[in-house]
Design an enzyme around this catalytic site. Structure first.
Site, PDB file in Angstrom:
ATOM      1  N   PHE A 100      -4.954  -7.714 -14.066  1.00 41.04           N
ATOM      2  CA  PHE A 100      -5.235  -8.935 -13.298  1.00 41.04           C
ATOM      3  C   PHE A 100      -4.903  -8.673 -11.835  1.00 41.04           C
ATOM      4  CE2 PHE A 100      -4.452 -12.893 -11.183  1.00 41.04           C
ATOM      5  CZ  PHE A 100      -5.407 -13.754 -11.695  1.00 41.04           C
ATOM      6  N   ASP A 136      -0.271  -2.907  -7.475  1.00 38.16           N
ATOM      7  CA  ASP A 136      -0.275  -4.368  -7.354  1.00 38.16           C
ATOM      8  C   ASP A 136       1.067  -4.897  -7.877  1.00 38.16           C
ATOM      9  OD1 ASP A 136      -0.496  -7.090  -7.842  1.00 38.16           O
ATOM     10  OD2 ASP A 136      -2.613  -6.997  -8.370  1.00 38.16           O
ATOM     11  N   LYS A 190       3.644 -13.977  -4.462  1.00 35.99           N
ATOM     12  CA  LYS A 190       4.493 -14.725  -5.403  1.00 35.99           C
ATOM     13  C   LYS A 190       5.937 -14.886  -4.926  1.00 35.99           C
ATOM     14  CE  LYS A 190       1.845 -14.247  -9.680  1.00 35.99           C
ATOM     15  NZ  LYS A 190       1.734 -15.601 -10.202  1.00 35.99           N
ATOM     16  N   THR A 216      -8.518 -14.825  11.216  1.00 39.57           N
ATOM     17  CA  THR A 216      -7.914 -15.720  12.201  1.00 39.57           C
ATOM     18  C   THR A 216      -6.388 -15.677  12.139  1.00 39.57           C
ATOM     19  OG1 THR A 216      -9.793 -17.208  12.257  1.00 39.57           O
ATOM     20  CG2 THR A 216      -7.697 -18.116  12.981  1.00 39.57           C
TER      21      THR A 216
END
Lengths: 475, 475
Positions: A197, A303, A334, A359
């Site tokens: 994931f 990850d 997280k 931005t």
């Protein structure tokens, strides 16, 4: 609710105003919650709602609802609360003049960074940078942290193919890029692993392989997936067959790296597959992946969105691998309450400005909060505490599993702090009944119960949790 | 710096502690800034750096650097500061107990929303919802707001093709989705317009067609782009040929909607193309697009990330169209200091939970700040003020353009508040020299000078700006 305490009674609580244990007043949701949920449903998605909370009444490891119920929270906002609800030191950071300015004067960090941005990074995000990685690109959530890392990988790889950072784009590249066509928009990929994931935006979702409900109806890039090792637990009792399984996955990875029709610029992998069901692999597997990426000149992205920031008993889960050659990029979010990717190799800065740009490019307010989280983790020695609490919790669950072998299967996460899970034949029922015993706990994959307590979870909380689970199993 | 004041001298300043005008002390960057930039460069991307700022010394329309320079800021963090630096009422919101709790107890809004989330939405984000749109899905930045809207569009369209929300996925859809293949990961698209900008993540970047530097080396979806009208300015002097150009673009759009090999589920369009060079179109064009989307049963997404929240003299720029049939989704970010998409049709809630979902699903802290921004806009009547200031500014620039026709070409944005731009044959030089005259101003596209002042920009600021521009043109 009284708990059968077996923990060291000399253990000092981290916070004095934390409740002594769960409080159950009504069914969940109770009448106040039901009313509020119906109200919210008119304007916002509520079908995935688990429990409505009052965070101003939530302290430490305990989440409060609207009806006087207070639950021990071992789910912690999908693994994203690091040092407890209403943490007094985070409160100080949140009410500082520096925070107020960051909130109301939010800069475009790529164009007009604030004067103390380097200092905020160095005393915060970069102070805990994984070994070998001394730069950061900040982002806002795990999904975009991963996608920004993918962009860095594609620019790096195409730059190499082009002949280095000083070789200019061709006219054909420039015009084809504007039409979303190769070679300007290259036919390249990111390799990920089955049941991994990595987020739910379009490229991150293309690398996510957890559940169909995450992916159905969303266009995806035709990118490769290799098998992730499906190991037998406990790992130390199945060493040889697990090694064979890992080698099989490494071989498959190498084949895809060398033959897939859309060549990978990078692989991305979780140290422990989290959403996909808490699937572990050994350091040998990850070292093997690093060797393959070196051999075939692709990048390795780790990850750490869910595993990072202490929960496995190391600050970064990949420290467990003792790898001499660090990953190229490590993504986080997280528990950091902000997001981004770390890197070390200066070639991962694109060769021209405005190639990796947006931005806001992160959020100084959230970076200031992460710094306060890091300070709190160090002050209370929470990584070490999590390692010790995790060992204690694992042992208690191991014993409980011996008593209820039909309830706790494939217990895993030994030596991985509190990042513990097991398979449950009646998982969703267990999660639901746990609420009745004062516990908020979540699942992962199809049948895993996953524990994602905060870093301030102590042995006494582990006792309350295990005792409550036993009550659930008895019913 | 004295300004040649022609504005109404009775105009009341919004904030008493705003500087009276720019202050220039050193070259920019000055010695302190140079030192700090070199420091930052070690750990963070600085090649796109325009100016390092000290926001604690910045007030109202004025941005301060590290060397005592104070500039009138008509760029405003790429159009994202709404009501002035260090705004005292935003400061109150930022230091409220509610904000502190939101910062330190960040919820997973889809699972564990806070008890007052509906109220925060209703008294804030939803109070300014575009007409006809009464629900919101919150996000964190413009890019992901757009991508979440795309996901909603794909789920809606495939649901229709499947036969409605109660028809289940087929086994083939489920298994193909996990392999990133059709039909589960459908061959569908979002139609966007040439020179449009919708963000820089992978799907949003696939719809972005502004500049090659944004797109080079990044894999993209093979999605269609239609021509955006390239009109002649001033619009009211080229009515007929502009109408023909708009019809040409509508025809091209219809052709792509009906023949493109990857069928569009939606179109996305900016009310004024902003990054792409400040390209305007008339209400007739947008009404034509709405008619086409109805005719061909695709959704219309209006990207108000840069145009929204007052700058065009309406709260939402698409209000200028007076369209009876509202867009299906409107995305927002930047001046909202948070992000998301509004929608009205309940069919745009996916048919099952967890289809449109992520860990945080927005940020209550930022939603509380947007509410304070909305309150400030109402208290000071800033949308009306911006409309009036914009008219005044446009007229002064029109006159300046008559005097310097080689410097101000294709002046545009009449009647669009302060959302004004012109083409400049020596744009980058003008932007640079403006700093010497105490003005921070940005560009868009290849040669436009774009004005993106805050909503508290008044006639006296317009005077300072126009006078400074004249000095730039004289050198």
């Amino acid at each position: 609710m009284a708990s059968h305490s077996t923990a060291d009674s000399t253990e000092q609580p981290f916070f004095q105003d934390e409740p002594a244990g769960p409080i159950r007043r009504t069914e969940i949701p109770g009448p106040q919650s039901k009313k509020a949920i119906a109200h919210l449903d008119k304007v916002f998605e509520t079908r995935s709602l688990n429990m409505m909370a009052n965070y101003q009444n939530s302290f430490g490891n305990y989440i409060a609802d609207l009806d006087g119920n207070v639950l021990l929270d071992v789910y912690a906002q999908i693994a994203s609360i690091p040092v407890g609800y209403s943490n007094p030191n985070l409160l100080l950071a949140a009410t500082s003049p520096e925070m107020a300015s960051a909130l109301i004067n939010r800069p475009a960090l790529g164009n007009f960074p604030q004067h103390d941005w380097a200092e905020i990074l160095e005393t915060g995000i970069l102070r805990v940078a994984p070994k070998g990685l001394n730069q950061v690109f900040t982002a806002q959530a795990g999904s975009d942290a991963n996608e920004l890392a993918y962009k860095a990988a594609f620019m790096w790889k195409r730059g190499q193919e082009r002949g280095g950072p000083n070789v200019d784009f061709t006219q054909e590249e420039i015009s084809s890029a504007m039409n979303n066509q190769s070679p300007g928009a290259p036919n390249m990929s990111i390799l990920s692993f089955r049941s991994g994931f990595h987020g739910r935006l379009f490229a991150s979702l293309s690398t996510t392989r957890s559940k169909p409900i995450h992916k159905l109806d969303i266009p995806a890039f035709d990118w490769p997936q290799a098998s992730f090792p499906m190991l037998k637990y406990p790992l130390d009792q199945h060493v040889e067959e697990n090694a064979r399984e890992e080698q099989r996955c490494l071989d498959e990875t190498e084949k895809l790296l060398t033959t897939f029709h859309s060549p990978p610029a990078a692989i991305i992998v979780e140290p422990i597959q989290s959403e996909g069901g808490d699937n572990h692999a050994t350091p040998a597997f990850f070292k093997g992946l690093r060797a393959l990426t070196r051999k075939h000149n692709v990048l390795m992205i780790v990850d750490e969105v869910q595993t990072g920031v202490g929960a496995t008993g190391k600050f970064w889960a990949h420290e467990h691998w003792n790898m001499e050659d660090p990953p190229d990029m490590v993504t986080f979010s997280k528990k950091a309450q902000t997001a981004g990717y770390y890197f070390g190799n200066p070639e991962l800065r694109p060769n021209k400005p405005y190639r990796q740009f947006n931005t806001w490019m992160g959020d100084p307010a959230r970076a200031i909060l992460f710094r306060a989280i890091i300070n709190e983790i160090e002050r209370l020695n929470l990584v070490q505490s999590t390692a010790e609490t995790g060992d204690y919790l694992y042992k208690r669950l191991e014993k409980l599993g011996e008593k209820y072998p039909g309830e706790i299967q494939n217990l895993r996460g030994k030596g991985q702090g509190t990042f513990i899970a097991w398979d449950s034949p009646r998982r969703d029922e267990v999660l639901k009944k746990a609420k009745g015993e004062g516990i908020n706990v979540g699942g992962s994959g199809e049948r895993a119960v996953r524990l994602r307590p905060m870093l301030i979870f102590q042995k006494k909380h582990a006792d309350i949790f295990v005792d409550a689970m036993e009550k659930v199993f008895k019913t």
